[in-house]
Design an enzyme around this catalytic site. Structure first.
Site, PDB file in Angstrom:
ATOM      1  N   ARG A   1      44.470  22.760  43.488  1.00  0.00           N
ATOM      2  CA  ARG A   1      43.758  21.910  44.466  1.00  0.00           C
ATOM      3  C   ARG A   1      42.826  20.963  43.724  1.00  0.00           C
ATOM      4  NH1 ARG A   1      40.896  26.676  43.850  1.00  0.00           N
ATOM      5  NH2 ARG A   1      38.734  26.292  43.268  1.00  0.00           N
TER       6      ARG A   1
ATOM      7  N   HIS B   1      29.861  34.110  41.323  1.00  0.00           N
ATOM      8  CA  HIS B   1      31.107  33.341  41.356  1.00  0.00           C
ATOM      9  C   HIS B   1      31.010  32.039  42.142  1.00  0.00           C
ATOM     10  CE1 HIS B   1      32.906  36.616  39.353  1.00  0.00           C
ATOM     11  NE2 HIS B   1      32.571  37.432  40.308  1.00  0.00           N
TER      12      HIS B   1
HETATM   13  C1  MV4 Z   1      36.670  37.359  33.852  1.00  0.00           C
HETATM   14  C2  MV4 Z   1      35.458  37.400  33.125  1.00  0.00           C
HETATM   15  C3  MV4 Z   1      35.392  38.205  31.995  1.00  0.00           C
HETATM   16  N1  MV4 Z   1      36.490  38.930  31.624  1.00  0.00           N
HETATM   17  N2  MV4 Z   1      37.723  38.079  33.450  1.00  0.00           N
HETATM   18  C4  MV4 Z   1      37.230  35.241  37.234  1.00  0.00           C
HETATM   19  C5  MV4 Z   1      37.096  34.296  38.382  1.00  0.00           C
HETATM   20  C6  MV4 Z   1      36.090  33.340  37.864  1.00  0.00           C
HETATM   21  N3  MV4 Z   1      35.384  32.587  38.860  1.00  0.00           N
HETATM   22  C7  MV4 Z   1      35.156  34.221  37.137  1.00  0.00           C
HETATM   23  N4  MV4 Z   1      35.983  35.138  36.492  1.00  0.00           N
HETATM   24  C8  MV4 Z   1      35.772  35.861  35.373  1.00  0.00           C
HETATM   25  N5  MV4 Z   1      36.793  36.593  34.954  1.00  0.00           N
HETATM   26  C9  MV4 Z   1      37.622  38.846  32.362  1.00  0.00           C
HETATM   27  N6  MV4 Z   1      38.683  39.573  31.986  1.00  0.00           N
HETATM   28  C10 MV4 Z   1      34.372  36.606  33.555  1.00  0.00           C
HETATM   29  C11 MV4 Z   1      34.550  35.825  34.669  1.00  0.00           C
HETATM   30  C12 MV4 Z   1      33.439  35.007  35.093  1.00  0.00           C
HETATM   31  C13 MV4 Z   1      32.387  35.604  35.759  1.00  0.00           C
HETATM   32  C14 MV4 Z   1      32.451  36.949  36.042  1.00  0.00           C
HETATM   33  C15 MV4 Z   1      31.386  37.513  36.678  1.00  0.00           C
HETATM   34  C16 MV4 Z   1      30.281  36.761  37.061  1.00  0.00           C
HETATM   35  C17 MV4 Z   1      30.246  35.429  36.808  1.00  0.00           C
HETATM   36  C18 MV4 Z   1      31.300  34.818  36.163  1.00  0.00           C
HETATM   37  C19 MV4 Z   1      31.290  33.450  35.890  1.00  0.00           C
HETATM   38  C20 MV4 Z   1      32.350  32.866  35.228  1.00  0.00           C
HETATM   39  C21 MV4 Z   1      33.438  33.656  34.808  1.00  0.00           C
END
Ligand code: MV4
Length: 472
Positions: free
Chosen positions: A291, A234
């Site tokens: 932001r 993240h």
């Molecule tokens: C998700 C997702 C897949 N399915 N939600 C939420 C906060 C944002 N920084 C990343 N998020 C995600 N939410 C659902 N329902 C995939 C992401 C996601 C992600 C998740 C795990 C690891 C890396 C990621 C990178 C971009 C988005």
């Protein structure tokens, strides 16, 4: 008009805001900890004040910052990103003390800070959201019923979370039952709010976000999108604008949805609407950030619009100087976050004193940072040293330029992520725009452990081994 602005932040974003203020002939007040006392942004501000011996507490001390702002007679406060930037109490405290908060209203910060409320607002406005619940989970049985409706895998998310904090993937009912209490406890301790909700977990989505600019007179436009799919745990690492995935039709549709989202939230000033796109190119609203974002630079480079300047101009009541049809996206921009981390050691933060520093330059090259020879990397703050942003007329030119800049960049005395990014710029999938949020996980071994050795070194090494072995 603003005569003086206090920047309630530190590091590169504080310097970025100071630069925008200088160009608007606005005086600046910097706040700093003892650890930051001698850093570049403090030197560039017109005035500065110590907000506490400790490295962090001062930057989070709402009432101390408000008091300082009143003592120094500032007209407005810019919160930057992180720290208090999305804290509705801070925005409210500014409003109550007749100090302009350079950002959205405290009401918008409050509403959009709750991911369940955000999803309700967007659903009401007819904007597609990531499939899932519109209410918090009230019981385990309710959660399993919802998960069965959605189909596994599902994602548990903290209502007060965001940006990846308070997320848990559940691949089956057993994991859901096990993780639910943990997620609630984690959310309570991290955000003071235990509410969690469920979403269908989208497999390997792309993370595309739209830059919103909205004045206080009902004008709302977007400045195109950024593809932020290349993340590690993240933490965004590489951001690009425009995305290589969107065609003009999809860009129009998503841009319209982003503007509608801002209007539905009665949003003002600058913000970012985050979407996920699945493999069938369906897009879903994820969350809205209230932001300025680290990666705003790539949008600035392809639109020529100074987003921080617009934040200030909007906050002082000016109307947008541009209409949606006048926003033109030209070329491609890439940003690499140059972090003091060791990619070969699980990206642990590194420290040290910078003994040599040379930043790249030339056409389409921009550095936002606070590094100089003699700077000792503090361990208290996030590991970002600088942001390297390049712009090219074409995607290929931007990638070539980024590689050349990374190769030219000299930061001695501390390990950085520069070699890691060089590998990404050479990666065939990256060059073809073939990446999603799993890119880093899929490529990490190749990107980290395959040294980018110069072939002549290899010849020398092999020759030396032959000589040594044969006893010549
Ligand atoms: C998700 C997702 C897949 N399915 N939600 C939420 C906060 C944002 N920084 C990343 N998020 C995600 N939410 C659902 N329902 C995939 C992401 C996601 C992600 C998740 C795990 C690891 C890396 C990621 C990178 C971009 C988005």
């Amino acid at each position: 008009m603003f005569k003086k602005v206090l920047i309630a932040n530190r590091g590169e974003i504080a310097l970025r805001i100071i630069r925008a203020c200088k160009e608007l002939k606005i005086a600046t007040v910097a706040i700093h900890s003892e650890a930051d006392a001698t850093t570049l942004y403090v030197k560039k501000a017109d005035e500065s004040c110590l907000v506490g011996p400790g490295p962090l507490s001062g930057y989070l001390n709402i009432y101390k910052i408000i008091d300082l702002a009143k003592q120094r007679g500032v007209d407005a406060i810019h919160p930057g990103y992180g720290f208090l930037a999305e804290n509705p109490e801070f925005a409210k405290a500014c409003e109550e003390n007749d100090i302009t908060f350079i950002g959205p209203s405290s009401d918008a910060v409050h509403k959009l800070g709750n991911k369940i409320v955000s999803r309700q607002i967007m659903t009401k406005a007819g904007i597609p959201i990531v499939p899932g619940a519109l209410e918090k989970i009230n019981s385990e049985d309710e959660a399993t019923a919802e998960a069965n409706r959605l189909g596994y895998p599902v994602m548990l998310k903290a209502a007060a979370g965001g940006g990846g904090r308070g997320l848990r993937i559940c691949r089956n009912e057993d994991e859901l039952r096990r993780f639910l209490p943990i997620a609630k406890k984690e959310s309570l301790s991290a955000f003071g709010d235990e509410d969690v909700y469920l979403e269908k977990c989208l497999e390997s989505p792309r993370h595309i976000e739209f830059q919103i600019v909205a004045d206080n007179h009902g004008n709302v436009i977007h400045l195109g999108e950024r593809d932020c799919s290349i993340q590690r745990r993240h933490q965004k690492l590489v951001e690009i604008a425009p995305s290589l995935l969107l065609d003009e039709k999809l860009r129009q549709e998503m841009g319209a949805a982003a503007v509608a989202a801002a209007k539905a939230a009665n949003y003002n000033n600058v913000g970012t609407v985050e979407f996920l796109i699945d493999k069938n190119k369906n897009f879903y609203f994820l969350e809205m950030n209230t932001r300025i974002q680290v990666e705003h630079t790539v949008t600035e480079e392809v639109t020529g619009i100074d987003i921080v300047r617009e934040m200030i101009r909007i906050a002082r009541g000016e109307r947008l100087f541009i209409k949606q049809d006048d926003v033109k996206i030209r070329g491609y921009a890439i940003e690499c976050r140059i972090n003091a981390e060791d990619p070969k050691n699980n990206f642990i933060p590194t420290t040290g004193r910078v003994t040599a520093y040379y930043s790249p330059g030339g056409i389409g090259v921009r550095i936002d940072g606070n590094v100089y020879v003699g700077y000792t990397i503090p361990t208290y703050y996030d590991s970002m040293l600088a942001k390297l942003t390049v712009r090219g007329r074409t995607w290929e030119e931007a990638v070539d330029r980024m590689y050349r800049c990374l190769d030219e960049y000299v930061i001695r005395g501390v390990k950085t992520t520069i070699p890691f990014y060089k590998r990404i710029m050479l990666d065939e999938n990256f060059k073809k725009g073939e990446f999603n949020t799993n890119y880093i996980d899929q490529k990490i071994e190749e990107l980290v452990y395959q040294d980018e050795r110069d072939p002549k070194d290899l010849v020398l090494a092999i020759s030396a081994a032959i000589v040594a072995h044969s006893g010549l």
